[in-house]
Scaffold this active site. Structure first.
Site, mmCIF file in Angstrom:
data_model
loop_
_atom_site.group_PDB
_atom_site.id
_atom_site.type_symbol
_atom_site.label_atom_id
_atom_site.label_comp_id
_atom_site.label_asym_id
_atom_site.label_seq_id
_atom_site.Cartn_x
_atom_site.Cartn_y
_atom_site.Cartn_z
ATOM 1 N N LYS A 156 -57.003 -15.609 32.921
ATOM 2 C CA LYS A 156 -56.611 -14.603 31.926
ATOM 3 C C LYS A 156 -57.725 -14.322 30.924
ATOM 4 C CE LYS A 156 -51.623 -15.321 31.860
ATOM 5 N NZ LYS A 156 -50.460 -15.577 30.993
ATOM 6 N N GLY A 163 -50.295 -6.212 30.773
ATOM 7 C CA GLY A 163 -50.385 -6.473 32.205
ATOM 8 C C GLY A 163 -51.796 -6.374 32.742
ATOM 9 N N ILE A 201 -46.859 -20.509 37.082
ATOM 10 C CA ILE A 201 -45.490 -21.038 37.185
ATOM 11 C C ILE A 201 -44.781 -20.270 38.296
ATOM 12 C CG2 ILE A 201 -43.335 -21.510 35.955
ATOM 13 C CD1 ILE A 201 -45.421 -22.844 34.349
ATOM 14 N N LYS A 235 -43.206 -4.469 32.751
ATOM 15 C CA LYS A 235 -41.742 -4.482 32.843
ATOM 16 C C LYS A 235 -41.169 -3.143 33.286
ATOM 17 C CE LYS A 235 -42.050 -7.550 28.949
ATOM 18 N NZ LYS A 235 -42.158 -7.545 27.482
ATOM 19 N N GLU A 273 -42.744 -14.208 23.633
ATOM 20 C CA GLU A 273 -42.546 -14.164 25.086
ATOM 21 C C GLU A 273 -42.752 -15.548 25.697
ATOM 22 O OE1 GLU A 273 -43.690 -9.563 26.103
ATOM 23 O OE2 GLU A 273 -45.093 -11.094 26.757
ATOM 24 N N GLU A 286 -47.016 -15.376 24.955
ATOM 25 C CA GLU A 286 -47.715 -14.639 23.904
ATOM 26 C C GLU A 286 -46.704 -14.110 22.900
ATOM 27 O OE1 GLU A 286 -49.335 -11.589 26.731
ATOM 28 O OE2 GLU A 286 -48.525 -10.180 25.270
ATOM 29 N N ASN A 288 -45.781 -10.728 20.611
ATOM 30 C CA ASN A 288 -46.043 -9.317 20.356
ATOM 31 C C ASN A 288 -45.641 -9.003 18.931
ATOM 32 O OD1 ASN A 288 -47.003 -8.500 22.972
ATOM 33 N ND2 ASN A 288 -44.931 -8.891 23.685
ATOM 34 N N ARG A 290 -44.954 -6.551 16.982
ATOM 35 C CA ARG A 290 -44.553 -5.143 16.823
ATOM 36 C C ARG A 290 -43.150 -4.974 17.411
ATOM 37 N NH1 ARG A 290 -44.696 -4.062 22.232
ATOM 38 N NH2 ARG A 290 -46.334 -5.138 23.363
ATOM 39 N N VAL A 293 -40.810 -2.064 23.472
ATOM 40 C CA VAL A 293 -40.185 -0.959 24.204
ATOM 41 C C VAL A 293 -38.691 -1.253 24.410
ATOM 42 C CG1 VAL A 293 -40.150 0.291 26.413
ATOM 43 C CG2 VAL A 293 -42.345 -0.417 25.405
#
Lengths: 446, 70
Positions: A156, A163, A201, A235, A273, A286, A288, A290, A293
């Site tokens: 990562k 994504g 995972i 998502k 998340e 992580e 987010n 904010r 969606v």
């Protein structure tokens, strides 16, 4: 608060305007030349064209947006999601102008924006994180670490998101091949080539928790959302409550998210998340910083308006509910209607000829487009969100089935047929699915 | 001369080759990003890169020439 600027486009601007109108707050919208025909431009109190279609020349153009905010003497800026919403230097500039930023402080945005720093912070907070490395210097170090924790691993980028910037690797050869290309891509795309390696995972579910904090130091969690139906690590469908998790785990993950938020003195709305394995062990992925969606499914089951909460908190008022008063009821599912081929998931920009949403009970539509609007190739392909609600999951699924059976959108390809089929799949109906579900199980028959 | 074109409208995320590079058939030359999707653009035949027509951050339309191969 009397007037706010919304630095975003499409459905989320419409969504924010709806709450502002109800509360008597004026709204200033901004739009690129590609978006001038979109409905949100008409629905705002006032709207300004800010530049050419590429995001860098419009929705990411901080100077132009801040100039309008100053000229209009707005009280606050709502960043929506994506674009400038998690840009700490933008948040700092807004704060410096004496305008309220409707989100957390610049410091929190910054610390959570770097995934390596975020992991470190969560370990300090006592929140479980996916077994993984600190920043990895080179490919040799990556391979030696991967052998230590065992393949498969996820490579990562520290600055990745949406994504983009992650790759699954099965062995040394794949990791070696992926390292240089991923690092170059991260440098080109995010301006930061820092990489790390995480254990992959298997059969994981993506479970996230909504949290909101106020400036008085109160933090609540608003329970979880299961967002495991994904393509390309993005998502497509979200639901709450998550099927097939125990009430103990549900309580535990909510508390973990709250602990995470408390550790960084989080204010405003945010999402923690997690990835959850088959034994309901969960690990921080992580945060987010904010509005998400998929926030509407939480609104539907808890009966609150999260944008209103964001405004209250930004104004310095305290949260309207205490943790013990937050009691979700029923079940809600959100479907992200995308302009894309339902089997290959390839984007399908173009002009929408006709778009009609049936007026149905227990169906909420958050849309950014209408008949005659064009979906341009410049931005995310989401057209609308269809949010269904029921007393039970079965009831919500039935409402979804009824909605998508008669749904029609012409002019461009869309993923409506994917939902029509998914809602009849046995495994989905049982709630038994992981993030690999779409890739492994479902191809829409043409 | 082979012209490698954009398969769809999007932004140039990365250019993986430079003028004078020899390339194999099927090699990824340019990475486009469109609607939050990464779209690799590959060369069809082997050859030498004669000209790179785009740079990172450029917006291209479907059918625009990205790389010329000789």
């Amino acid at each position: 608060m009397k007037k706010i600027l919304i630095a975003n486009r499409g459905e989320i601007v419409e969504r924010i305007i709806r709450t502002c109108s109800r509360l008597g707050i004026e709204t200033i919208a901004v739009y690129s030349s590609a978006d001038k025909e979109l409905p949100y431009v008409k629905h705002a109190t006032k709207a300004y064209e800010i530049g050419d279609p590429p995001a860098a020349k419009s929705y990411l153009n901080q100077d132009v947006i801040l100039k309008i905010a100053q000229d209009e003497k707005v009280d606050a800026i709502h960043p929506g999601y994506g674009f400038l919403s998690e840009n700490a230097s933008f948040v700092r500039k807004v704060e410096d102008l004496g305008i309220a930023f409707i989100g957390p402080s610049a410091d929190v945005v910054e610390s959570m924006g770097d995934k390596i720093t975020a992991r470190k912070t969560m370990i300090e907070a006592g929140v479980p994180v996916v077994p993984g490395s600190a920043e990895i210097e080179d490919v040799t170090a990556a391979i030696s670490y991967a052998n230590e924790i065992g393949y498969p691993v996820m490579l990562k980028a520290a600055a990745g998101g949406g994504g983009i910037g992650m790759q699954r690797c099965e062995n040394d050869q794949q990791l070696e091949k992926a390292f240089a290309s991923s690092q170059n891509r991260a440098k080109a795309y995010f301006g930061n080539g820092a990489m790390f390696v995480e254990k992959f995972i298997d059969q994981a579910r993506h479970i996230e928790v909504q949290i909101v904090g106020d400036k008085q130091g109160n933090i609540v969690h608003l329970y979880e959302r299961n967002c495991s139906i994904q393509r390309r690590n993005q998502k497509v469908l979200e639901e709450t409550p998550s099927p097939l998790i125990s009430s103990e785990t549900r309580a535990k993950i909510g508390e973990a998210a709250k602990a995470a938020a408390e550790h960084v003195n989080y204010t405003n709305a945010g999402t923690v998340e997690f990835v959850m394995d088959q034994n309901e062990n969960f690990y921080f992925l992580e945060m987010n910083t904010r509005l998400q969606v998929e926030h509407p499914i939480t609104e539907e089951t808890i009966g609150v308006d999260l944008v209103e909460w964001q405004l209250l908190v930004a104004e310095g008022r305290s949260l309207p509910l205490k943790q013990e008063d937050i009691l979700p009821t029923g079940h809600s599912i959100e479907f992200r209607l995308y302009a894309e081929d339902p089997s290959t998931f390839m984007p399908s920009p173009g002009k929408i000829e006709t778009l009609h949403f049936k007026d149905m009970e227990n169906v909420r539509i958050d849309s950014g487009y209408e008949s005659g609007s064009s979906v341009s190739p410049f931005y995310d392909p989401m057209i609308a969100k269809i949010i269904v609600k029921g007393e039970t999951r079965d009831e919500a699924i039935k409402t979804g089935q009824a909605f998508f059976e008669g749904f029609s959108l012409t002019g461009i390809k869309h993923n409506g047929p994917l939902f029509a089929q998914l809602l009849r799949e046995e495994k989905f109906m049982q709630g038994d699915y992981s993030t690999a579900y779409l890739a492994e199980n479902l191809t829409v028959k043409k | 001369m082979q012209e490698v074109k954009a398969s769809m409208a999007g932004t140039v995320l990365n250019v993986m080759v430079a003028e004078g590079d020899s390339i194999t058939s099927g090699q990824e030359l340019v990475m486009l990003e469109s609607m939050k999707m990464e779209i690799p653009i590959e060369g069809v035949e082997e050859g030498t890169v004669a000209e790179v027509k785009v740079s990172i951050g450029d917006f291209v339309n479907e059918g625009d020439v990205l790389v010329k191969i000789k």
